[in-house]
Design an enzyme around this catalytic site. Sequence first.
Site, mmCIF file in Angstrom:
data_model
loop_
_atom_site.group_PDB
_atom_site.id
_atom_site.type_symbol
_atom_site.label_atom_id
_atom_site.label_comp_id
_atom_site.label_asym_id
_atom_site.label_seq_id
_atom_site.Cartn_x
_atom_site.Cartn_y
_atom_site.Cartn_z
ATOM 1 N N ASP A 268 0.854 -1.187 0.000
ATOM 2 C CA ASP A 268 0.000 0.000 0.000
ATOM 3 C C ASP A 268 0.899 1.250 0.000
ATOM 4 O O ASP A 268 1.791 1.372 0.843
ATOM 5 C CB ASP A 268 -0.860 -0.050 1.278
ATOM 6 C CG ASP A 268 -1.989 0.957 1.281
ATOM 7 O OD1 ASP A 268 -2.394 1.403 0.197
ATOM 8 O OD2 ASP A 268 -2.490 1.270 2.385
ATOM 9 N N HIS A 269 0.688 2.148 -0.947
ATOM 10 C CA HIS A 269 1.427 3.425 -0.998
ATOM 11 C C HIS A 269 2.946 3.285 -1.030
ATOM 12 O O HIS A 269 3.645 3.936 -0.232
ATOM 13 C CB HIS A 269 1.029 4.343 0.174
ATOM 14 C CG HIS A 269 -0.348 4.888 0.049
ATOM 15 N ND1 HIS A 269 -0.692 5.859 -0.861
ATOM 16 C CD2 HIS A 269 -1.490 4.557 0.705
ATOM 17 C CE1 HIS A 269 -1.994 6.109 -0.747
ATOM 18 N NE2 HIS A 269 -2.502 5.329 0.183
ATOM 19 N N ASP B 62 2.758 5.064 -5.486
ATOM 20 C CA ASP B 62 1.993 6.300 -5.327
ATOM 21 C C ASP B 62 2.911 7.486 -5.593
ATOM 22 O O ASP B 62 3.607 7.954 -4.707
ATOM 23 C CB ASP B 62 1.393 6.373 -3.921
ATOM 24 C CG ASP B 62 0.639 7.681 -3.699
ATOM 25 O OD1 ASP B 62 0.555 8.486 -4.649
ATOM 26 O OD2 ASP B 62 0.149 7.893 -2.573
ATOM 27 N N HIS C 233 -9.227 4.505 -2.368
ATOM 28 C CA HIS C 233 -8.533 4.528 -1.072
ATOM 29 C C HIS C 233 -9.423 5.236 -0.052
ATOM 30 O O HIS C 233 -10.464 5.792 -0.393
ATOM 31 C CB HIS C 233 -7.212 5.297 -1.219
ATOM 32 C CG HIS C 233 -6.138 4.469 -1.820
ATOM 33 N ND1 HIS C 233 -4.968 4.185 -1.174
ATOM 34 C CD2 HIS C 233 -6.060 3.839 -3.020
ATOM 35 C CE1 HIS C 233 -4.212 3.427 -1.951
ATOM 36 N NE2 HIS C 233 -4.857 3.199 -3.080
ATOM 37 N N GLY C 234 -8.977 5.218 1.204
ATOM 38 C CA GLY C 234 -9.644 6.025 2.233
ATOM 39 C C GLY C 234 -11.132 5.779 2.326
ATOM 40 O O GLY C 234 -11.914 6.712 2.451
ATOM 41 N N ASN D 258 -10.272 0.164 -0.294
ATOM 42 C CA ASN D 258 -9.341 0.076 0.838
ATOM 43 C C ASN D 258 -10.029 0.456 2.144
ATOM 44 O O ASN D 258 -10.614 1.536 2.245
ATOM 45 C CB ASN D 258 -8.173 1.044 0.626
ATOM 46 C CG ASN D 258 -7.245 0.607 -0.494
ATOM 47 O OD1 ASN D 258 -7.521 -0.349 -1.205
ATOM 48 N ND2 ASN D 258 -6.139 1.315 -0.633
ATOM 49 N N ASP E 236 -9.177 0.530 6.280
ATOM 50 C CA ASP E 236 -8.210 0.354 7.360
ATOM 51 C C ASP E 236 -8.732 0.938 8.671
ATOM 52 O O ASP E 236 -8.824 0.242 9.690
ATOM 53 C CB ASP E 236 -6.878 1.014 6.967
ATOM 54 C CG ASP E 236 -5.788 0.783 8.006
ATOM 55 O OD1 ASP E 236 -5.950 -0.107 8.866
ATOM 56 O OD2 ASP E 236 -4.766 1.491 7.967
ATOM 57 N N SER E 237 -9.149 2.195 8.645
ATOM 58 C CA SER E 237 -9.566 2.876 9.884
ATOM 59 C C SER E 237 -10.686 2.125 10.614
ATOM 60 O O SER E 237 -10.698 2.092 11.842
ATOM 61 C CB SER E 237 -10.031 4.303 9.583
ATOM 62 O OG SER E 237 -8.958 5.070 9.113
HETATM 63 ZN ZN LIG Z 1 -4.466 4.969 0.644
#
Ligand SMILES: [Zn+2]
Length: 322
Positions: free
Chosen positions: A83-84, A105, A224-225, A267, A269-270
């Site tokens: 990732d990134h 990225d 993402h995010g 994506n 994650d949080s």
């Molecule tokens: Zn991301």
Amino acid sequence: MALVTTKEMFKKAYDGGYAVGAFNVNNMEIVQGITEAAGELESPVILQVSKGARAYANHTYLVKMVEAAVQENPQIPIALHLDHGDTFELCKSCIDGGFTSVMIDASSKSFEDNIALTKQVVEYAHDHGVVVEAELGTLAGIEDEVQVEAGKEAYTRPEEVEEFVDRTGCDSLAIAIGTSHGAYKFTAAQCTRNADGILVPPPLRFDVLEECIKRLPGFPIVLHGSSSVPQEFVKMVNEYGGNMPDAIGIPEDQLRQAAKLAVCKINIDSDIRLAMTANIRKYFVEHPDHFDPRQYLKPARQAVKDMVAHKIVNVLGSDHKI
Ligand SMILES: [Zn+2]
């Protein structure tokens, strides 16, 4: 089944109108929670590792834990993704070290510099049977070492996507349509408040997404995010001694809508971090005398599993798609 690339996964997801979840892994409980949920629901899954995760847990430990998950869940396709990645060297190190997919990225660079670096990674990756995700446009928010101030983000310009994909040869493209990294995705000034006083973020720019799809037919798009920061977990954190005022995410129905279109990878994650933390906080308050880490990591792992199962069924639509 051994680790796979995302090629076949994305083709099926594109044609089937669903997306594959990409969940960040940092330790054993997270790897287990995610893959147990995906395994039981017969869902393809992408386990992704950030630069920060590699610094925290060590490349070898992460790869070996993912290999264990593959062995324990032979019925589902699992990809291991960087990732990134921000340099050629980092991408190369992951390609050489067993990853099946990497992201380069270079979205903060100029269009030409982004193309040059992405192309360099693509050439090396493809020579080694690994696929590459690239990014055009920048997301706001903070994710590990990626930090973009609110107001400095920029939506993807659809008129650039064909040339970018053509010249780089990348396999998938992350675009910016209003998602954002972290659990504080928007400032109060960017939002409205609902009747309960909860912030409501600006809607995703589906017009930008549609325009990208039109210009790249059949090509996998990545978001993402895309955590939704469920308010019941924010409330739980705050109830058990935490302090997360105005944490908000992307509404799940908007992500579901994107997953039905060309978005093949989402994506998250949080939401996993939030579910773990809320449950560990609750456990500590309810059991002040306990001190065996297994006692509080067990409900934390279960919270990861429940969160991922919820995402697979209600947001991604990837259950029973192997
Ligand atoms: Zn991301």
